[in-house]
Design a protein around this motif. Structure first.
Motif, PDB file in Angstrom:
ATOM      1  N   LEU A  43     -88.374 -31.222 -73.188  1.00 43.84           N
ATOM      2  CA  LEU A  43     -88.870 -31.787 -74.443  1.00 43.84           C
ATOM      3  C   LEU A  43     -90.361 -32.011 -74.315  1.00 43.84           C
ATOM      4  O   LEU A  43     -90.823 -32.609 -73.330  1.00 43.84           O
ATOM      5  N   LEU A  44     -91.105 -31.521 -75.277  1.00 44.12           N
ATOM      6  CA  LEU A  44     -92.553 -31.686 -75.281  1.00 44.12           C
ATOM      7  C   LEU A  44     -92.938 -32.708 -76.348  1.00 44.12           C
ATOM      8  O   LEU A  44     -92.649 -32.501 -77.532  1.00 44.12           O
ATOM      9  N   VAL A  45     -93.537 -33.806 -75.910  1.00 44.05           N
ATOM     10  CA  VAL A  45     -94.105 -34.729 -76.888  1.00 44.05           C
ATOM     11  C   VAL A  45     -95.493 -34.155 -77.183  1.00 44.05           C
ATOM     12  O   VAL A  45     -96.478 -34.462 -76.519  1.00 44.05           O
ATOM     13  N   GLY A  46     -95.524 -33.238 -78.136  1.00 44.06           N
ATOM     14  CA  GLY A  46     -96.752 -32.513 -78.438  1.00 44.06           C
ATOM     15  C   GLY A  46     -97.689 -33.345 -79.285  1.00 44.06           C
ATOM     16  O   GLY A  46     -97.244 -34.204 -80.061  1.00 44.06           O
ATOM     17  N   ASP A  47     -98.989 -33.048 -79.161  1.00 49.13           N
ATOM     18  CA  ASP A  47     -99.923 -33.768 -80.040  1.00 49.13           C
ATOM     19  C   ASP A  47     -99.823 -33.211 -81.470  1.00 49.13           C
ATOM     20  O   ASP A  47    -100.476 -33.720 -82.387  1.00 49.13           O
ATOM     21  N   SER A  48     -98.953 -32.218 -81.666  1.00 49.01           N
ATOM     22  CA  SER A  48     -98.615 -31.771 -83.026  1.00 49.01           C
ATOM     23  C   SER A  48     -98.016 -32.933 -83.816  1.00 49.01           C
ATOM     24  O   SER A  48     -97.895 -32.854 -85.039  1.00 49.01           O
ATOM     25  N   LEU A  49     -97.664 -34.010 -83.130  1.00 44.53           N
ATOM     26  CA  LEU A  49     -97.161 -35.191 -83.842  1.00 44.53           C
ATOM     27  C   LEU A  49     -98.225 -35.716 -84.810  1.00 44.53           C
ATOM     28  O   LEU A  49     -97.902 -36.412 -85.780  1.00 44.53           O
ATOM     29  N   GLY A  50     -99.484 -35.372 -84.540  1.00 43.11           N
ATOM     30  CA  GLY A  50    -100.553 -35.767 -85.457  1.00 43.11           C
ATOM     31  C   GLY A  50    -100.297 -35.236 -86.858  1.00 43.11           C
ATOM     32  O   GLY A  50    -100.479 -35.936 -87.859  1.00 43.11           O
ATOM     33  N   MET A  51     -99.859 -33.974 -86.927  1.00 42.08           N
ATOM     34  CA  MET A  51     -99.558 -33.383 -88.235  1.00 42.08           C
ATOM     35  C   MET A  51     -98.145 -33.757 -88.693  1.00 42.08           C
ATOM     36  O   MET A  51     -97.933 -34.221 -89.804  1.00 42.08           O
ATOM     37  N   GLU A  57    -104.487 -33.538 -90.620  1.00 40.88           N
ATOM     38  CA  GLU A  57    -104.690 -32.111 -90.893  1.00 40.88           C
ATOM     39  C   GLU A  57    -104.586 -31.270 -89.621  1.00 40.88           C
ATOM     40  O   GLU A  57    -104.227 -30.109 -89.646  1.00 40.88           O
ATOM     41  N   ASN A  58    -104.950 -31.884 -88.492  1.00 42.09           N
ATOM     42  CA  ASN A  58    -104.871 -31.183 -87.200  1.00 42.09           C
ATOM     43  C   ASN A  58    -104.611 -32.213 -86.104  1.00 42.09           C
ATOM     44  O   ASN A  58    -104.311 -33.371 -86.410  1.00 42.09           O
ATOM     45  N   LEU A 141    -102.798 -21.965 -72.996  1.00 44.08           N
ATOM     46  CA  LEU A 141    -103.846 -20.967 -73.270  1.00 44.08           C
ATOM     47  C   LEU A 141    -103.549 -20.211 -74.559  1.00 44.08           C
ATOM     48  O   LEU A 141    -102.445 -20.284 -75.092  1.00 44.08           O
ATOM     49  N   GLY A 142    -104.539 -19.433 -74.999  1.00 42.93           N
ATOM     50  CA  GLY A 142    -104.386 -18.665 -76.243  1.00 42.93           C
ATOM     51  C   GLY A 142    -104.950 -19.508 -77.372  1.00 42.93           C
ATOM     52  O   GLY A 142    -106.074 -20.014 -77.278  1.00 42.93           O
ATOM     53  N   LEU A 143    -104.159 -19.703 -78.419  1.00 46.50           N
ATOM     54  CA  LEU A 143    -104.595 -20.587 -79.503  1.00 46.50           C
ATOM     55  C   LEU A 143    -104.366 -22.028 -79.055  1.00 46.50           C
ATOM     56  O   LEU A 143    -103.236 -22.503 -78.995  1.00 46.50           O
ATOM     57  N   THR A 144    -105.445 -22.678 -78.684  1.00 45.47           N
ATOM     58  CA  THR A 144    -105.361 -24.072 -78.234  1.00 45.47           C
ATOM     59  C   THR A 144    -105.860 -24.944 -79.394  1.00 45.47           C
ATOM     60  O   THR A 144    -107.063 -24.973 -79.682  1.00 45.47           O
ATOM     61  N   PRO A 145    -104.936 -25.623 -80.097  1.00 46.41           N
ATOM     62  CA  PRO A 145    -105.288 -26.272 -81.364  1.00 46.41           C
ATOM     63  C   PRO A 145    -106.401 -27.310 -81.271  1.00 46.41           C
ATOM     64  O   PRO A 145    -107.056 -27.598 -82.274  1.00 46.41           O
ATOM     65  N   GLN A 146    -106.627 -27.880 -80.084  1.00 46.38           N
ATOM     66  CA  GLN A 146    -107.724 -28.867 -79.987  1.00 46.38           C
ATOM     67  C   GLN A 146    -109.095 -28.190 -80.095  1.00 46.38           C
ATOM     68  O   GLN A 146    -110.110 -28.855 -80.254  1.00 46.38           O
ATOM     69  N   SER A 147    -109.127 -26.843 -79.984  1.00 44.64           N
ATOM     70  CA  SER A 147    -110.399 -26.109 -80.119  1.00 44.64           C
ATOM     71  C   SER A 147    -110.524 -25.465 -81.502  1.00 44.64           C
ATOM     72  O   SER A 147    -111.294 -24.526 -81.682  1.00 44.64           O
ATOM     73  N   ILE A 148    -109.753 -25.975 -82.452  1.00 41.35           N
ATOM     74  CA  ILE A 148    -109.677 -25.381 -83.787  1.00 41.35           C
ATOM     75  C   ILE A 148    -111.056 -25.167 -84.421  1.00 41.35           C
ATOM     76  O   ILE A 148    -111.309 -24.147 -85.062  1.00 41.35           O
ATOM     77  N   ASN A 149    -111.956 -26.131 -84.198  1.00 38.32           N
ATOM     78  CA  ASN A 149    -113.287 -26.009 -84.810  1.00 38.32           C
ATOM     79  C   ASN A 149    -114.136 -24.932 -84.144  1.00 38.32           C
ATOM     80  O   ASN A 149    -115.046 -24.380 -84.763  1.00 38.32           O
ATOM     81  N   TYR A 226     -90.485 -29.484 -91.857  1.00 40.18           N
ATOM     82  CA  TYR A 226     -91.934 -29.613 -92.047  1.00 40.18           C
ATOM     83  C   TYR A 226     -92.398 -28.412 -92.855  1.00 40.18           C
ATOM     84  O   TYR A 226     -92.422 -27.288 -92.349  1.00 40.18           O
ATOM     85  N   THR A 227     -92.715 -28.653 -94.118  1.00 35.67           N
ATOM     86  CA  THR A 227     -92.939 -27.519 -95.007  1.00 35.67           C
ATOM     87  C   THR A 227     -94.403 -27.374 -95.432  1.00 35.67           C
ATOM     88  O   THR A 227     -94.734 -26.503 -96.232  1.00 35.67           O
ATOM     89  N   ASP A 228     -95.303 -28.226 -94.884  1.00 31.94           N
ATOM     90  CA  ASP A 228     -96.722 -28.135 -95.259  1.00 31.94           C
ATOM     91  C   ASP A 228     -97.266 -26.747 -94.923  1.00 31.94           C
ATOM     92  O   ASP A 228     -98.067 -26.178 -95.655  1.00 31.94           O
ATOM     93  N   PHE A 229     -96.844 -26.227 -93.754  1.00 32.89           N
ATOM     94  CA  PHE A 229     -97.340 -24.933 -93.295  1.00 32.89           C
ATOM     95  C   PHE A 229     -96.280 -24.333 -92.371  1.00 32.89           C
ATOM     96  O   PHE A 229     -95.851 -24.979 -91.416  1.00 32.89           O
TER      97      PHE A 229
END
Ligand code: KIV
Length: 278
Positions: A43-51, A57-58, A141-149, A226-229
């Motif tokens: 189980l991953l307590v991901g920081d995706s919990l922010g969204m 938003e991220n 690695l790859g798409l690392t959401p904390q580097s979104i900007n 989760y239907t936002d995206f």
């Protein structure tokens, strides 16, 4: 028979034996309990919990306090799955001391078994320091959401030779630094296959195709909640959003019609007690 606990050794054993690893996100006690009972490996307590939980938003606004709060709940609901906590943005970028302290807080206060952090060369000294502190680390690695900007949006990574080489080199560096698994997010399937073949540690893919050693998805995505995206790589195994709305409408209707609560949902009081109250 009780299921066995999934540990760092189980990750490495699975890779050796060619057994796929399952991972899902969890942010709360009751969901963690259900997923653990369904025998998910990790189980991953991901920081995706922010969204997903907090409506940001991220992931950039997620704090250590947010992570610890949710990690604690998930750890309490989990018996066998390995619980991994995400290190939030800026919790491992400032100093080695800070990084060890924050990783340690997720373990000591949050109750997780391991931490995950994003990035390659840029954070390798932090990863080594955390591993040296005896805290198991998962790379990302790859798409690392904390580097979104820096990326300028949620885009597939590693499509050019230069970018693909950087991901391969980072993966090898992370392995050398002591991480026990690497999440590969949004990279082309054949690049993920190549990386998985080059590594002795397992890769856990999200939008990285079927050749990774394991898969991770956001639980609210597979449940259709989760239907936002809804990203291209998500498969919805049910449409809970529909069922939740139907159940809520049923409840509201029954209140309005005086159907709920019924006799079986209420508590009684003796007549003689009640009479004295009038
Ligand atoms: O934050 C998260 O949930 C993640 C994954 C989905 C890999 O990092």
């Amino acid at each position: 028979m009780a299921n066995k606990k999934f540990t760092v050794s189980s990750f490495l054993k699975a890779k050796k034996e060619g057994k796929k690893i399952s991972m899902l996100t969890a942010y709360d006690y009751s969901t963690a309990k259900l997923l653990d009972e369904a025998n998910v490996d990790s189980l991953l307590v991901g920081d995706s919990l922010g969204m997903v939980m907090l409506g940001y938003e991220n992931t950039l606004q997620v704090t250590m306090e947010d992570m610890i709060h949710h990690c604690k709940a998930v750890a309490r609901g989990t018996k066998n799955a390995m619980v991994i906590g995400d290190m939030p943005f800026l919790s491992y970028h400032i100093s080695l001391e800070d990084s060890i302290k924050n990783a340690g807080r997720l373990v000591k206060e949050g109750g997780v078994h391991a931490v995950k952090l994003e990035g390659g060369t840029e954070v390798i000294d932090k990863i080594k320091a955390i591993v040296n502190a005896q805290i198991p680390v998962v790379g990302h690695l790859g798409l690392t959401p904390q580097s979104i900007n820096m990326f300028g949006g949620f885009k597939v990574q590693g499509k050019s030779e230069e970018k693909a080489r950087k991901i391969i080199e980072d993966a090898l560096l992370l392995q050398e630094a002591g991480v026990f698994a690497i999440v590969l997010e949004c990279v082309p399937e054949r690049l993920a296959k190549l990386i998985s073949e080059k590594l002795d540690i397992p890769t856990i893919g999200i939008g990285a195709g079927k050749h990774c050693d394991g898969q991770v998805l956001v639980t609210q995505d597979i449940l259709g909640m989760y239907t936002d995206f809804v990203p291209k790589f998500v498969k919805q195994y049910t449409k809970l959003s529909h069922h939740i709305k139907e159940a809520a409408k049923g409840y509201i209707d029954e209140i309005n019609q005086g159907i709920f609560p019924a006799k079986e949902h209420t508590f009684s009081i003796d007549d003689e007690v009640l009479e004295k109250l009038y």
